[in-house]
Motif scaffolding. Structure first.
Motif, PDB file in Angstrom:
ATOM      1  N   ASP A 195       0.848  -1.195   0.000  1.00 37.10           N
ATOM      2  CA  ASP A 195       0.000   0.000   0.000  1.00 37.10           C
ATOM      3  C   ASP A 195       0.886   1.248   0.000  1.00 37.10           C
ATOM      4  OD1 ASP A 195      -1.924   2.001   0.451  1.00 37.10           O
ATOM      5  OD2 ASP A 195      -3.195   0.627   1.577  1.00 37.10           O
ATOM      6  N   PRO A 196       1.373   1.669  -1.176  1.00 38.34           N
ATOM      7  CA  PRO A 196       2.298   2.809  -1.250  1.00 38.34           C
ATOM      8  C   PRO A 196       1.717   4.107  -0.687  1.00 38.34           C
ATOM      9  CG  PRO A 196       2.211   1.625  -3.345  1.00 38.34           C
ATOM     10  CD  PRO A 196       1.102   1.085  -2.493  1.00 38.34           C
ATOM     11  N   GLN A 197       0.420   4.326  -0.858  1.00 32.82           N
ATOM     12  CA  GLN A 197      -0.196   5.562  -0.362  1.00 32.82           C
ATOM     13  C   GLN A 197      -0.095   5.674   1.151  1.00 32.82           C
ATOM     14  OE1 GLN A 197      -4.163   6.537  -1.949  1.00 32.82           O
ATOM     15  NE2 GLN A 197      -3.845   4.927  -3.462  1.00 32.82           N
ATOM     16  N   LEU A 198      -0.146   4.525   1.824  1.00 32.04           N
ATOM     17  CA  LEU A 198      -0.142   4.537   3.279  1.00 32.04           C
ATOM     18  C   LEU A 198       1.192   5.043   3.828  1.00 32.04           C
ATOM     19  CD1 LEU A 198      -2.185   3.861   5.499  1.00 32.04           C
ATOM     20  CD2 LEU A 198      -1.073   1.652   5.747  1.00 32.04           C
ATOM     21  N   LYS A 199       2.285   4.746   3.139  1.00 31.80           N
ATOM     22  CA  LYS A 199       3.596   5.251   3.578  1.00 31.80           C
ATOM     23  C   LYS A 199       3.596   6.780   3.575  1.00 31.80           C
ATOM     24  CE  LYS A 199       8.165   5.639   4.157  1.00 31.80           C
ATOM     25  NZ  LYS A 199       9.125   5.185   3.141  1.00 31.80           N
ATOM     26  N   ASP A 200       3.045   7.391   2.534  1.00 35.60           N
ATOM     27  CA  ASP A 200       2.984   8.855   2.458  1.00 35.60           C
ATOM     28  C   ASP A 200       2.124   9.426   3.586  1.00 35.60           C
ATOM     29  OD1 ASP A 200       4.549   8.777   0.169  1.00 35.60           O
ATOM     30  OD2 ASP A 200       2.822   8.750  -1.178  1.00 35.60           O
ATOM     31  N   LEU A 201       1.011   8.766   3.870  1.00 36.25           N
ATOM     32  CA  LEU A 201       0.126   9.226   4.947  1.00 36.25           C
ATOM     33  C   LEU A 201       0.789   9.051   6.312  1.00 36.25           C
ATOM     34  CD1 LEU A 201      -3.228   7.766   3.591  1.00 36.25           C
ATOM     35  CD2 LEU A 201      -2.573  10.184   3.678  1.00 36.25           C
ATOM     36  N   PHE A 202       1.582   7.998   6.457  1.00 37.75           N
ATOM     37  CA  PHE A 202       2.343   7.760   7.687  1.00 37.75           C
ATOM     38  C   PHE A 202       3.331   8.906   7.923  1.00 37.75           C
ATOM     39  CE2 PHE A 202       6.011   6.127   9.940  1.00 37.75           C
ATOM     40  CZ  PHE A 202       5.495   5.297  10.919  1.00 37.75           C
ATOM     41  N   ILE A 203       4.091   9.263   6.893  1.00 39.12           N
ATOM     42  CA  ILE A 203       5.068  10.349   7.000  1.00 39.12           C
ATOM     43  C   ILE A 203       4.368  11.667   7.314  1.00 39.12           C
ATOM     44  CG2 ILE A 203       6.791  11.692   5.746  1.00 39.12           C
ATOM     45  CD1 ILE A 203       7.699   8.857   6.536  1.00 39.12           C
ATOM     46  N   GLU A 204       3.222  11.905   6.672  1.00 39.13           N
ATOM     47  CA  GLU A 204       2.464  13.132   6.927  1.00 39.13           C
ATOM     48  C   GLU A 204       1.979  13.183   8.376  1.00 39.13           C
ATOM     49  OE1 GLU A 204       0.843  16.841   5.813  1.00 39.13           O
ATOM     50  OE2 GLU A 204       2.332  15.529   4.884  1.00 39.13           O
ATOM     51  N   ALA A 205       1.552  12.044   8.898  1.00 38.72           N
ATOM     52  CA  ALA A 205       1.118  11.987  10.298  1.00 38.72           C
ATOM     53  C   ALA A 205       2.279  12.297  11.238  1.00 38.72           C
ATOM     54  CB  ALA A 205       0.530  10.611  10.602  1.00 38.72           C
ATOM     55  N   LEU A 206       3.448  11.722  10.959  1.00 38.51           N
ATOM     56  CA  LEU A 206       4.630  12.003  11.779  1.00 38.51           C
ATOM     57  C   LEU A 206       4.977  13.491  11.757  1.00 38.51           C
ATOM     58  CD1 LEU A 206       7.210   9.122  11.088  1.00 38.51           C
ATOM     59  CD2 LEU A 206       6.054   9.628  13.237  1.00 38.51           C
ATOM     60  N   ARG A 207       4.926  14.092  10.579  1.00 37.89           N
ATOM     61  CA  ARG A 207       5.265  15.514  10.446  1.00 37.89           C
ATOM     62  C   ARG A 207       4.305  16.403  11.235  1.00 37.89           C
ATOM     63  NH1 ARG A 207       6.348  15.320   3.911  1.00 37.89           N
ATOM     64  NH2 ARG A 207       8.525  14.625   4.008  1.00 37.89           N
ATOM     65  N   ASN A 208       3.080  15.921  11.409  1.00 43.85           N
ATOM     66  CA  ASN A 208       2.082  16.694  12.146  1.00 43.85           C
ATOM     67  C   ASN A 208       2.010  16.289  13.619  1.00 43.85           C
ATOM     68  OD1 ASN A 208       0.216  18.573  10.323  1.00 43.85           O
ATOM     69  ND2 ASN A 208       0.898  16.831   9.085  1.00 43.85           N
ATOM     70  N   ASN A 209       3.000  15.495  14.056  1.00 46.31           N
ATOM     71  CA  ASN A 209       3.135  15.110  15.471  1.00 46.31           C
ATOM     72  C   ASN A 209       2.002  14.227  15.984  1.00 46.31           C
ATOM     73  OD1 ASN A 209       5.625  16.515  15.901  1.00 46.31           O
ATOM     74  ND2 ASN A 209       4.452  18.427  15.937  1.00 46.31           N
ATOM     75  N   VAL A 210       1.388  13.449  15.091  1.00 48.37           N
ATOM     76  CA  VAL A 210       0.529  12.365  15.559  1.00 48.37           C
ATOM     77  C   VAL A 210       1.440  11.366  16.272  1.00 48.37           C
ATOM     78  CG1 VAL A 210      -0.976  10.456  14.859  1.00 48.37           C
ATOM     79  CG2 VAL A 210      -1.137  12.672  13.693  1.00 48.37           C
ATOM     80  N   MET A 211       1.058  10.920  17.458  1.00 46.48           N
ATOM     81  CA  MET A 211       1.871   9.956  18.182  1.00 46.48           C
ATOM     82  C   MET A 211       1.782   8.597  17.481  1.00 46.48           C
ATOM     83  SD  MET A 211       1.650   8.566  22.111  1.00 46.48           S
ATOM     84  CE  MET A 211       0.306   7.458  21.732  1.00 46.48           C
ATOM     85  N   ILE A 212       2.903   8.095  17.000  1.00 45.36           N
ATOM     86  CA  ILE A 212       2.930   6.785  16.343  1.00 45.36           C
ATOM     87  C   ILE A 212       3.903   5.894  17.098  1.00 45.36           C
ATOM     88  CG2 ILE A 212       3.456   5.517  14.240  1.00 45.36           C
ATOM     89  CD1 ILE A 212       2.549   7.918  12.645  1.00 45.36           C
ATOM     90  N   LYS A 213       3.368   4.805  17.638  1.00 42.78           N
ATOM     91  CA  LYS A 213       4.150   3.888  18.454  1.00 42.78           C
ATOM     92  C   LYS A 213       3.831   2.447  18.074  1.00 42.78           C
ATOM     93  CE  LYS A 213       6.288   6.737  21.339  1.00 42.78           C
ATOM     94  NZ  LYS A 213       7.764   6.738  21.508  1.00 42.78           N
ATOM     95  N   ALA A 214       4.671   1.532  18.567  1.00 39.57           N
ATOM     96  CA  ALA A 214       4.425   0.101  18.370  1.00 39.57           C
ATOM     97  C   ALA A 214       4.912  -0.647  19.605  1.00 39.57           C
ATOM     98  CB  ALA A 214       5.150  -0.409  17.124  1.00 39.57           C
ATOM     99  N   PHE A 215       4.272  -1.763  19.891  1.00 44.33           N
ATOM    100  CA  PHE A 215       4.782  -2.667  20.924  1.00 44.33           C
ATOM    101  C   PHE A 215       4.620  -4.097  20.431  1.00 44.33           C
ATOM    102  CE2 PHE A 215       0.321  -1.999  22.278  1.00 44.33           C
ATOM    103  CZ  PHE A 215      -0.125  -3.307  22.462  1.00 44.33           C
ATOM    104  N   SER A 216       5.408  -5.012  21.006  1.00 42.87           N
ATOM    105  CA  SER A 216       5.368  -6.398  20.528  1.00 42.87           C
ATOM    106  C   SER A 216       4.922  -7.353  21.625  1.00 42.87           C
ATOM    107  CB  SER A 216       6.733  -6.829  19.980  1.00 42.87           C
ATOM    108  OG  SER A 216       7.720  -6.831  20.985  1.00 42.87           O
ATOM    109  N   ILE A 217       4.117  -8.327  21.211  1.00 38.71           N
ATOM    110  CA  ILE A 217       3.582  -9.355  22.101  1.00 38.71           C
ATOM    111  C   ILE A 217       3.678 -10.702  21.389  1.00 38.71           C
ATOM    112  CG2 ILE A 217       1.980  -7.854  23.354  1.00 38.71           C
ATOM    113  CD1 ILE A 217      -0.232  -8.810  21.418  1.00 38.71           C
ATOM    114  N   TYR A 218       3.578 -11.774  22.150  1.00 43.40           N
ATOM    115  CA  TYR A 218       3.505 -13.104  21.541  1.00 43.40           C
ATOM    116  C   TYR A 218       2.896 -14.074  22.547  1.00 43.40           C
ATOM    117  CZ  TYR A 218       7.557 -14.583  24.328  1.00 43.40           C
ATOM    118  OH  TYR A 218       8.403 -14.891  25.369  1.00 43.40           O
ATOM    119  N   MET A 219       2.524 -15.246  22.063  1.00 39.70           N
ATOM    120  CA  MET A 219       2.016 -16.318  22.919  1.00 39.70           C
ATOM    121  C   MET A 219       2.992 -17.487  22.854  1.00 39.70           C
ATOM    122  SD  MET A 219      -1.631 -18.387  22.700  1.00 39.70           S
ATOM    123  CE  MET A 219      -2.619 -16.987  23.218  1.00 39.70           C
TER     124      MET A 219
END
Length: 240
Positions: A195-219
């Motif tokens: 989804d190439p468009q999503l990468k551009d939207l991700f960068i735009e969100a970062l530039r506008n200081n939307v908090m973007i985080k990730a965490f990892s879990i497993y079973m």
């Protein structure tokens, strides 16, 4: 960190994916149909013969209700948690226990808050601060071990990025948290090849200081869920 959110899991093996929401599995009682809440392609996980864990479904209308929901599937290491209901239960638990530094002190005030015509996953508050949070499931493992989202083109995901960025521009705090639901991811990135468009939207969100985080879990093979990395880094390709 052990996360206690599930009881009474049942072992099974994957037979085939019937459609987007139904997977045929082999249980001790024979072939059964299990509900799948994850709408991704999951081609690297829903493979015939893979071990899985199920949870029984309680429903009023047994004629139209499946007996099980598929929770986790055997992965390269341990089990990947594909069930989005369970993923969100884990998120709620670690917010409740103040485990995420970037949300320390915040409490979940409302699920599925509506702003105008848009509905998001959570509204969190701390004293006089509030933030709208959307969670996303990242269960696709890249060739370098990275957790990736999405594994199929996602109009809904693009819409959420646009809406959360616009809300941030209007002065409302917003965030997107990716749940890397398998063991030992190296980092998180948008699967831009899908989804190439999503990468551009991700960068735009970062530039506008939307908090973007990730965490990892497993079973693990005993059905226990672990929070492995509460602040999984973004892959360097996401910061360019």
């Amino acid at each position: 960190m052990l996360i206690d959110v599930l009881k009474d899991l049942y072992p099974a093996k994957i037979l085939r994916r019937i459609n987007r929401f139904v997977v045929e599995v082999e249980t001790e009682r024979g072939a059964e149909k299990a509900h799948n809440t994850n709408t991704g392609r999951l081609k690297d996980l829903l493979i015939k013969g893979r071990k899985a864990f199920l949870q029984k479904i309680r429903c009023k209308n047994k004629k139209s209700c499946l007996s099980y929901r598929i929770i986790a599937v055997e992965d390269l290491y341990e089990y990947a948690i594909i069930d989005t209901i369970t993923q969100n239960k884990i998120f709620e638990k670690i917010v409740e226990t103040d485990t995420l530094d970037y949300l320390r002190g915040f409490k979940i005030i409302r699920r599925n808050p509506r702003i105008d015509t848009s509905v998001f996953d959570y509204l969190l508050k701390k004293e006089n601060k509030s933030i709208i949070i959307e969670t996303k499931s990242a269960v696709f493992r890249g060739s370098n071990g990275e957790a990736m989202y999405p594994d199929a083109p996602t109009e809904r995901g693009r819409r959420h990025f646009k809406e959360l960025t616009n809300l941030k521009r209007e002065g409302i705090e917003t965030g997107i948290i990716f749940i890397a639901a398998f063991k030992s991811p190296t980092c998180f990135r948008i699967y831009e090849e899908i989804d190439p468009q999503l990468k551009d939207l991700f960068i735009e969100a970062l530039r506008n200081n939307v908090m973007i985080k990730a965490f990892s879990i497993y079973m693990n093979s005993g059905g226990e869920i672990f929070l492995e990395n509460p602040d999984l880094p973004l892959c360097s390709s996401m910061l360019r």
